[in-house]
Motif scaffolding. Sequence first.
Motif, PDB file in Angstrom:
ATOM      1  N   SER A  86       0.832  -1.210   0.000  1.00 37.89           N
ATOM      2  CA  SER A  86       0.000   0.000   0.000  1.00 37.89           C
ATOM      3  C   SER A  86       0.866   1.260   0.000  1.00 37.89           C
ATOM      4  O   SER A  86       0.384   2.346  -0.279  1.00 37.89           O
ATOM      5  CB  SER A  86      -0.969   0.002   1.184  1.00 37.89           C
ATOM      6  N   SER A  87       2.144   1.112   0.280  1.00 39.44           N
ATOM      7  CA  SER A  87       3.087   2.227   0.325  1.00 39.44           C
ATOM      8  C   SER A  87       3.994   2.230  -0.895  1.00 39.44           C
ATOM      9  O   SER A  87       4.313   1.180  -1.451  1.00 39.44           O
ATOM     10  CB  SER A  87       3.969   2.106   1.568  1.00 39.44           C
ATOM     11  N   ALA A  88       4.455   3.408  -1.260  1.00 33.74           N
ATOM     12  CA  ALA A  88       5.576   3.499  -2.203  1.00 33.74           C
ATOM     13  C   ALA A  88       6.815   2.969  -1.492  1.00 33.74           C
ATOM     14  O   ALA A  88       6.887   2.966  -0.249  1.00 33.74           O
ATOM     15  CB  ALA A  88       5.789   4.944  -2.634  1.00 33.74           C
ATOM     16  N   ALA A 120       3.322   2.999  -4.956  1.00 32.96           N
ATOM     17  CA  ALA A 120       2.336   2.318  -4.116  1.00 32.96           C
ATOM     18  C   ALA A 120       1.382   1.526  -4.998  1.00 32.96           C
ATOM     19  O   ALA A 120       1.051   1.944  -6.108  1.00 32.96           O
ATOM     20  CB  ALA A 120       1.559   3.348  -3.293  1.00 32.96           C
ATOM     21  N   ARG A 121       0.975   0.379  -4.505  1.00 30.28           N
ATOM     22  CA  ARG A 121      -0.030  -0.480  -5.143  1.00 30.28           C
ATOM     23  C   ARG A 121       0.380  -1.030  -6.508  1.00 30.28           C
ATOM     24  O   ARG A 121      -0.459  -1.473  -7.271  1.00 30.28           O
ATOM     25  CB  ARG A 121      -1.370   0.239  -5.245  1.00 30.28           C
ATOM     26  N   ALA A 122       1.678  -0.998  -6.830  1.00 28.40           N
ATOM     27  CA  ALA A 122       2.152  -1.507  -8.114  1.00 28.40           C
ATOM     28  C   ALA A 122       2.609  -2.960  -7.949  1.00 28.40           C
ATOM     29  O   ALA A 122       3.599  -3.220  -7.261  1.00 28.40           O
ATOM     30  CB  ALA A 122       3.298  -0.652  -8.637  1.00 28.40           C
ATOM     31  N   ASP A 145       3.643  -3.258   4.718  1.00 27.24           N
ATOM     32  CA  ASP A 145       2.732  -4.367   4.466  1.00 27.24           C
ATOM     33  C   ASP A 145       3.111  -5.025   3.150  1.00 27.24           C
ATOM     34  O   ASP A 145       3.944  -4.506   2.411  1.00 27.24           O
ATOM     35  CB  ASP A 145       1.264  -3.918   4.454  1.00 27.24           C
ATOM     36  N   ALA A 146       2.535  -6.175   2.874  1.00 28.30           N
ATOM     37  CA  ALA A 146       2.737  -6.877   1.607  1.00 28.30           C
ATOM     38  C   ALA A 146       1.500  -7.714   1.350  1.00 28.30           C
ATOM     39  O   ALA A 146       0.986  -8.368   2.263  1.00 28.30           O
ATOM     40  CB  ALA A 146       3.982  -7.748   1.671  1.00 28.30           C
ATOM     41  N   GLY A 150      -1.784  -9.649  -7.271  1.00 27.76           N
ATOM     42  CA  GLY A 150      -1.959  -8.290  -7.781  1.00 27.76           C
ATOM     43  C   GLY A 150      -3.048  -7.585  -7.009  1.00 27.76           C
ATOM     44  O   GLY A 150      -3.765  -8.189  -6.218  1.00 27.76           O
ATOM     45  N   ARG A 151      -3.186  -6.294  -7.248  1.00 26.10           N
ATOM     46  CA  ARG A 151      -4.231  -5.521  -6.572  1.00 26.10           C
ATOM     47  C   ARG A 151      -5.585  -6.140  -6.868  1.00 26.10           C
ATOM     48  O   ARG A 151      -5.884  -6.499  -8.003  1.00 26.10           O
ATOM     49  CB  ARG A 151      -4.235  -4.081  -7.041  1.00 26.10           C
TER      50      ARG A 151
END
Length: 161
Positions: A86-88, A120-122, A145-146, A150-151
């Motif tokens: 969720s983070s860069a 983030a989110r990639a 987090d992890a 994929g999203r």
Amino acid sequence: MRETRAARRLPAQIALVGLLAGGAANAADAPFARLATDTHLKWGGCPDFMPKNCQIAILHGDPAQANADVFFKVPGDSEIPRHWHSSAERMVLVAGELHVRYDGHETAVLKPGTYAYGPARAPHAATCKGREACVLFIAFESPVDAFAGGRGDSRGATARP
């Protein structure tokens, strides 16, 4: 009423005391440096979907809060499955050779000293090439987090170190 010289200095003295007290409160946030081989590092496990013997060491900050720094270590010749955060991530490879693949982008080959940025989110995956373990410094903007896959992937279990 005439202001005395001592009265004019009072605000400056109060400000100085405030700065000194603030400095004492931040003593726990003192500068430091760590090697990935430092025996004082406390290595913990990774989320279940990561490679066997994967480890994370918290270098600075609280991983449940914004702005935590970690070392992420995987054994040589290991695959890091597709996942996202969720983070860069702001990363520098410390050891090994890591091939990182972000969805829709060419593979980036990281060697020691290489900087990489992950949005983030990639969703991304990676391979640690060769026998040497890969150690990656990662600065997270948001809590660490992890998520597997994929999203929006229904397998996307949250994992925090």
